[in-house]
Motif scaffolding. Structure first.
Motif, PDB file in Angstrom:
ATOM      1  N   PHE A 198       0.889  -1.238   0.173  1.00 40.84           N
ATOM      2  CA  PHE A 198      -0.029  -0.020  -0.034  1.00 40.84           C
ATOM      3  C   PHE A 198       0.907   1.190   0.052  1.00 40.84           C
ATOM      4  O   PHE A 198       0.778   2.259  -0.741  1.00 40.84           O
ATOM      5  N   ASN A 234      -4.087  -6.203   4.235  1.00 39.05           N
ATOM      6  CA  ASN A 234      -5.367  -6.344   4.726  1.00 39.05           C
ATOM      7  C   ASN A 234      -5.793  -7.922   4.198  1.00 39.05           C
ATOM      8  O   ASN A 234      -5.670  -8.459   3.322  1.00 39.05           O
ATOM      9  N   PRO A 257     -11.231  -5.562   4.035  1.00 38.46           N
ATOM     10  CA  PRO A 257     -11.194  -4.145   3.688  1.00 38.46           C
ATOM     11  C   PRO A 257     -11.207  -3.109   4.882  1.00 38.46           C
ATOM     12  O   PRO A 257     -10.678  -2.098   4.947  1.00 38.46           O
ATOM     13  N   GLU A 262     -12.286   2.106   7.255  1.00 38.81           N
ATOM     14  CA  GLU A 262     -10.785   2.002   6.702  1.00 38.81           C
ATOM     15  C   GLU A 262      -9.615   2.010   7.914  1.00 38.81           C
ATOM     16  O   GLU A 262      -9.830   2.927   8.710  1.00 38.81           O
ATOM     17  N   THR A 284      -5.248   1.687   3.122  1.00 39.56           N
ATOM     18  CA  THR A 284      -6.776   1.531   2.863  1.00 39.56           C
ATOM     19  C   THR A 284      -7.167   0.701   1.302  1.00 39.56           C
ATOM     20  O   THR A 284      -8.060   0.361   1.154  1.00 39.56           O
ATOM     21  N   ASP A 285      -5.706  -0.064   0.818  1.00 38.81           N
ATOM     22  CA  ASP A 285      -5.902  -1.109   0.084  1.00 38.81           C
ATOM     23  C   ASP A 285      -4.585  -1.927   0.216  1.00 38.81           C
ATOM     24  O   ASP A 285      -3.809  -1.759   0.899  1.00 38.81           O
ATOM     25  N   ASN A 286      -4.701  -3.011  -0.700  1.00 41.05           N
ATOM     26  CA  ASN A 286      -3.355  -3.652  -0.678  1.00 41.05           C
ATOM     27  C   ASN A 286      -2.413  -3.520  -1.825  1.00 41.05           C
ATOM     28  O   ASN A 286      -1.352  -4.214  -2.173  1.00 41.05           O
ATOM     29  N   GLU A 291      -8.244  -8.514  -0.516  1.00 41.75           N
ATOM     30  CA  GLU A 291      -8.169  -8.392   0.627  1.00 41.75           C
ATOM     31  C   GLU A 291      -9.341  -8.997   1.574  1.00 41.75           C
ATOM     32  O   GLU A 291     -10.374  -8.810   1.880  1.00 41.75           O
TER      33      GLU A 291
END
Length: 415
Positions: free
Chosen positions: A288, A320, A323, A330, A334-336, A343
């Motif tokens: 991320f 993660n 999510p 979050e 906030t994401d991979n 996720e």
């Protein structure tokens, strides 16, 4: 597994640990039977647990564990049986624990300028770290010790001088730097002696956490040549203190932002110019934050090893498994990032399996190991990134919101 030390039964060190820990963790590992337990009693004497041929180190940061458990956090295996998480992780092949330590914690030791921001009293400090060191050593794990040289989180932007050392700020700069240099030397040496006395010498010691900006601000910043000279003195004092107690312990300088060759070239070239000693390059790799996939970061590690001739420990990694955190918001990630894994629990396991395999294939055994952050910071009342703060990593752990082991834990069996 190529390059791993064999025990008397012809088993790799990781397999022997798994077989020995399985009975006490309540988890069946493999199909072997009749294997005697490995002796996990903390050892006395002057040598860390690691040998030169112990192979790839796969583990995680267990600093938060005692605090989580004290607040009611409980851990279970995949079948829902309550377990000691350290034994369970060892049974799955995790063979090294990262332990971070602050000089003091609690409301009397807050972040400078932020009196409401502090870490939990009685946890993440020296006595707590020593307790955890005994616990992980008893489970057969090696130790990576990170010295924050601060009372609060330290990173590229925050490096507070510990409250008990701040009298130096009333001194002229040259005297303040000399006093801080002595503080670093004395504190590091005393802590290493205590670890030696209880038989838990670390295999690795990191002098600071994510130190691209330096340590002990404002004296040890890396924003000028003069301050680089101060930073190098602090590093040298810590390095010499570690080696005076345990010559075999390897000393790490740790940066964030794996894959940023410009940053690493600047930092380690300048460190060399100022004779700042170290043995291992530490690097934080989060898909991320870095926006790098696994092949890209492995190519970076290969280039880094070729440039500086120092092996690399991946000090932090996280993705993660769902999510959102347990609070439905979050979290820190906030994401991979660009890795091709969703996720999900299975996505987290596939990421770690692939990461371990590719790190081990970097030429020359350049990557010594990988430490996950944070495997154990599950939801528990009152637990957060600081006292009163939210838990922003409950969706990146190796246990789910109820404390049950996730599939990713099994990735360590083949690491």
């Amino acid at each position: 597994m190529s390059g791993t030390r064999k025990d008397g039964r012809g088993l790799s060190r990781r397999t022997a640990l798994a077989l020995g820990a399985a009975g006490t963790a309540g988890l069946a590992v493999g199909s072997a039977t009749g294997a005697e337990a490995v002796d996990r009693r903390p050892r006395g004497g002057g040598r860390p647990r690691r040998g030169a041929d112990d192979g790839f180190a796969a583990g995680g940061d267990l600093t938060m564990l005692n605090w989580v458990e004290s607040c009611g956090g409980r851990y279970y295996d995949a079948d829902g049986r309550r377990v000691d998480p350290v034994k369970l992780m060892a049974a799955n092949g995790m063979d090294i624990a990262r332990l971070r330590v602050y000089t003091a914690t609690g409301p009397d030791h807050p972040r400078i300028g932020h009196p409401g921001s502090y870490l939990p009293e009685g946890f993440q400090d020296e006595p707590d770290m020593l307790r955890t060191a005994r616990r992980v050593a008893a489970a057969g794990m090696r130790i990576q010790l990170t010295l924050h040289y601060s009372d609060y989180w330290s990173n590229g932007l925050i490096q507070d001088i510990p409250k008990d050392w701040r009298a130096v700020t009333s001194l002229p700069e040259a005297r303040a730097v000399a006093a801080l240099e002595q503080h670093v030397r004395d504190y590091t040496h005393a802590l290493m002696r205590k670890l030696e006395a209880q038989g838990t010498l670390p295999d690795y010691v990191s002098l600071g956490n994510e130190t691209a900006g330096g340590i002990l601000f404002p004296y040890g910043t890396t924003d000028s040549d003069a301050h680089w000279g101060h930073f190098a003195r602090f590093v040298r004092a810590g390095y010499e203190a570690v080696k005076a107690v345990s010559p075999a312990t390897r000393v790490i300088l740790h940066l964030d932002d794996a894959g940023n060759m410009d940053k690493y070239e600047w930092f380690f070239s300048t460190a060399a110019a100022h004779d700042a000693p170290y043995d291992v390059i530490g690097s934080s790799y989060y898909p991320f934050w870095t926006r790098k996939d696994i092949p890209t970061v492995c190519a970076f590690f290969d280039e880094l090893y070729g440039r500086f001739g120092k092996k690399i420990m991946v000090m932090e990694t996280g993705v993660n498994w769902t999510p959102l955190t347990h609070e439905g918001v979050e979290g820190q990630l906030t994401d991979n990032g660009p890795v091709p894994y969703p996720e999900t629990p299975q996505g987290q396991k596939d990421f770690l399996t692939d990461l371990f395999a590719q790190l081990k294939r970097v030429a020359g055994g350049a990557v010594l190991g990988n430490l996950y952050w944070d495997p154990v910071m599950i939801p528990a009342p009152g637990v957060g990134w600081e006292v009163g703060g939210p838990n922003v990593v409950s969706n990146t752990t190796l246990f789910d919101f109820q404390g049950r082991a996730l599939p990713a834990l099994a990735a360590y069996r083949t690491a």
